[in-house]
Design a protein around this motif. Structure first.
Motif, PDB file in Angstrom:
ATOM      1  N   PHE A  20       0.650  -1.102  -0.038  1.00 35.97           N
ATOM      2  CA  PHE A  20      -0.084  -0.197   0.028  1.00 35.97           C
ATOM      3  C   PHE A  20       0.870   1.237  -0.191  1.00 35.97           C
ATOM      4  N   SER A  21       2.157   1.028  -0.161  1.00 36.79           N
ATOM      5  CA  SER A  21       2.910   2.203   0.032  1.00 36.79           C
ATOM      6  C   SER A  21       2.737   3.365  -1.105  1.00 36.79           C
ATOM      7  N   ASP A  22       2.196   3.072  -2.235  1.00 39.85           N
ATOM      8  CA  ASP A  22       1.990   3.968  -3.238  1.00 39.85           C
ATOM      9  C   ASP A  22       0.479   4.402  -3.231  1.00 39.85           C
ATOM     10  N   ARG A  23      -0.171   4.089  -2.073  1.00 43.64           N
ATOM     11  CA  ARG A  23      -1.934   4.444  -2.243  1.00 43.64           C
ATOM     12  C   ARG A  23      -2.049   5.365  -0.860  1.00 43.64           C
ATOM     13  N   ALA A  24      -0.854   5.475  -0.178  1.00 44.47           N
ATOM     14  CA  ALA A  24      -1.220   6.527   0.944  1.00 44.47           C
ATOM     15  C   ALA A  24      -1.920   7.664   0.999  1.00 44.47           C
ATOM     16  N   ALA A  25      -1.687   8.406  -0.090  1.00 40.40           N
ATOM     17  CA  ALA A  25      -2.304   9.761  -0.415  1.00 40.40           C
ATOM     18  C   ALA A  25      -3.887   9.309  -0.791  1.00 40.40           C
ATOM     19  N   ASP A  26      -4.160   8.388  -1.670  1.00 42.29           N
ATOM     20  CA  ASP A  26      -5.570   8.054  -1.794  1.00 42.29           C
ATOM     21  C   ASP A  26      -6.102   7.470  -0.789  1.00 42.29           C
ATOM     22  N   TYR A  27      -5.476   6.846   0.402  1.00 43.73           N
ATOM     23  CA  TYR A  27      -6.110   6.552   1.546  1.00 43.73           C
ATOM     24  C   TYR A  27      -6.509   7.643   2.530  1.00 43.73           C
ATOM     25  N   ASP A  56      -4.428   0.058  18.046  1.00 42.16           N
ATOM     26  CA  ASP A  56      -5.287  -0.116  16.755  1.00 42.16           C
ATOM     27  C   ASP A  56      -4.256  -0.818  15.660  1.00 42.16           C
ATOM     28  N   ILE A  57      -4.296  -2.048  15.335  1.00 38.41           N
ATOM     29  CA  ILE A  57      -3.407  -2.715  14.498  1.00 38.41           C
ATOM     30  C   ILE A  57      -3.869  -2.692  12.971  1.00 38.41           C
ATOM     31  N   GLY A  58      -2.754  -2.400  12.357  1.00 39.47           N
ATOM     32  CA  GLY A  58      -2.793  -2.200  11.105  1.00 39.47           C
ATOM     33  C   GLY A  58      -3.606  -0.902  10.550  1.00 39.47           C
ATOM     34  N   ALA A  59      -3.316   0.026  11.457  1.00 36.79           N
ATOM     35  CA  ALA A  59      -3.927   1.335  11.478  1.00 36.79           C
ATOM     36  C   ALA A  59      -3.865   2.234  10.255  1.00 36.79           C
ATOM     37  N   GLY A  60      -3.100   1.826   9.428  1.00 31.66           N
ATOM     38  CA  GLY A  60      -2.965   2.589   8.206  1.00 31.66           C
ATOM     39  C   GLY A  60      -2.583   4.079   8.193  1.00 31.66           C
ATOM     40  N   ALA A  77      -1.569   3.462  17.527  1.00 31.94           N
ATOM     41  CA  ALA A  77      -1.803   3.076  16.123  1.00 31.94           C
ATOM     42  C   ALA A  77      -0.498   2.115  15.582  1.00 31.94           C
ATOM     43  N   VAL A  78      -0.777   0.911  15.400  1.00 32.83           N
ATOM     44  CA  VAL A  78       0.480   0.307  15.219  1.00 32.83           C
ATOM     45  C   VAL A  78       0.245   0.040  13.511  1.00 32.83           C
ATOM     46  N   GLU A  79       1.383   0.305  12.675  1.00 33.16           N
ATOM     47  CA  GLU A  79       1.282   0.304  11.362  1.00 33.16           C
ATOM     48  C   GLU A  79       2.740  -0.083  10.604  1.00 33.16           C
ATOM     49  N   PRO A  80       2.766  -1.140   9.934  1.00 32.67           N
ATOM     50  CA  PRO A  80       4.393  -1.412   9.529  1.00 32.67           C
ATOM     51  C   PRO A  80       4.601  -0.541   8.248  1.00 32.67           C
ATOM     52  N   ASN A  81       3.739   0.138   7.565  1.00 38.31           N
ATOM     53  CA  ASN A  81       4.106   0.848   6.431  1.00 38.31           C
ATOM     54  C   ASN A  81       4.560   2.100   6.783  1.00 38.31           C
ATOM     55  N   ALA A  82       5.760   2.783   6.542  1.00 37.89           N
ATOM     56  CA  ALA A  82       6.170   4.022   7.058  1.00 37.89           C
ATOM     57  C   ALA A  82       5.277   4.963   5.956  1.00 37.89           C
ATOM     58  N   ALA A  83       5.134   4.719   4.852  1.00 36.26           N
ATOM     59  CA  ALA A  83       4.497   5.918   3.923  1.00 36.26           C
ATOM     60  C   ALA A  83       3.006   5.792   4.503  1.00 36.26           C
ATOM     61  N   MET A  84       2.349   5.145   4.901  1.00 41.40           N
ATOM     62  CA  MET A  84       1.131   5.032   5.503  1.00 41.40           C
ATOM     63  C   MET A  84       1.211   5.995   6.883  1.00 41.40           C
ATOM     64  N   GLU A  86       3.498   8.077   7.683  1.00 37.82           N
ATOM     65  CA  GLU A  86       3.956   9.405   7.369  1.00 37.82           C
ATOM     66  C   GLU A  86       2.665  10.236   6.880  1.00 37.82           C
ATOM     67  N   ALA A  87       1.647   9.645   6.210  1.00 44.91           N
ATOM     68  CA  ALA A  87       0.617  10.424   5.657  1.00 44.91           C
ATOM     69  C   ALA A  87      -0.447  10.569   6.733  1.00 44.91           C
TER      70      ALA A  87
END
Length: 261
Positions: A20-27, A56-60, A77-84, A86-87
């Motif tokens: 989902f790294s390239d979807r953060a802004a759309d999220y 909140d796990i997989g918090a996006g 808020a636990v989220e492994p994706n840095a782009a998510m 940061e957004a």
């Protein structure tokens, strides 16, 4: 086009940590929220919100974390994706941390509530549920939530058809089978399910942006162009006089109690 069938392929094997790294802004801009009643039922019967700590796990990008924070709950808020991460939009009661569902990096018996919104299907269920049980206080609560698109609504059904046609998975909105691990987990009992209706209001930009937030949808090429063309036609057919269309969701909330050790 090569397709992956989630009926036979566990989604936790499909690179969920970075897909989902390239979807953060759309999220941030276009993903649906959740009905207030869903948050209320999750908190019902617990201590006052200001006394609760939730993970909140997989918090996006923090959509659900902020909803809990707005109720007064302190949230990790636990989220492994840095782009998510940061957004994500800041909230004074929400702290974003790197971690996965299987390895949250949280202490034993440290939280009152564990939640997972629109994310549990990406987790490896057995180690995840053990990890949830480990970080929960005795008799803590787990809540797993999904927004299911309502196939009985004409617009929503046609929207789903168009998205599926452009997707590199055969099913993009099949979640109920992922409830099965909750039913057989040795760590949780007393499953309760609640269903709420949630309508997401979108203009044309939002309708296209919502579709682009799916990791299974291509961001360029012929299939993406076909998707956008189909959504434009759909919008023209269904937009109201204010220029909005509505994706209708059936929001399912699954609440369980942790078994005391």
């Amino acid at each position: 086009m090569s397709q992956t069938n989630p009926e036979t392929t566990p989604l936790h094997t499909l690179n969920p940590l970075t897909r989902f790294s390239d979807r953060a802004a759309d999220y941030v801009n276009y993903r649906p929220s959740y009905p207030a009643a869903a948050i209320d039922i999750i908190l019902e019967g617990l201590a006052p919100p200001t006394q609760l700590l939730a993970a909140d796990i997989g918090a996006g990008t923090g959509i659900s974390s902020r909803l809990l924070g707005k109720k007064g709950v302190s949230v990790i808020a636990v989220e492994p994706n840095a782009a998510m991460r940061e957004a994500s939009e800041p909230h004074p009661l929400v702290e974003y941390r790197d971690g996965t569902a299987e390895v949250t990096n949280l202490a034993d018996a440290s939280v009152d509530l564990v939640t997972s919104f629109q994310a549990f299907h990406w987790f490896n269920p057995e180690p995840t549920l053990w990890e949830f049980w480990r970080i929960l206080k005795p008799s803590g609560r787990l809540a797993v939530v999904w927004n299911h698109r309502d196939r009985e609504d004409t617009f929503t059904a046609e929207y789903t058809r168009i998205v599926r046609a452009a997707s590199n998975v055969e099913r993009v909105d099949e979640r109920m089978k992922f409830v099965d691990p909750l039913l057989v987990s040795p760590h949780f009992v007393n499953l309760r399910e609640y269903i709420f209706v949630y309508r997401q209001e979108l203009d044309l930009t939002g309708l296209i942006g919502r579709s682009m937030s799916y990791s299974s949808v291509p961001r360029s090429g012929p299939m993406q162009q076909q998707l956008v063309a189909g959504l434009r036609d759909l919008y023209q057919l269904f937009a109201n006089e204010d220029g909005f269309v509505y994706i209708v969701h059936s929001t399912s909330v699954h609440i369980l109690s942790a078994i005391e050790s």
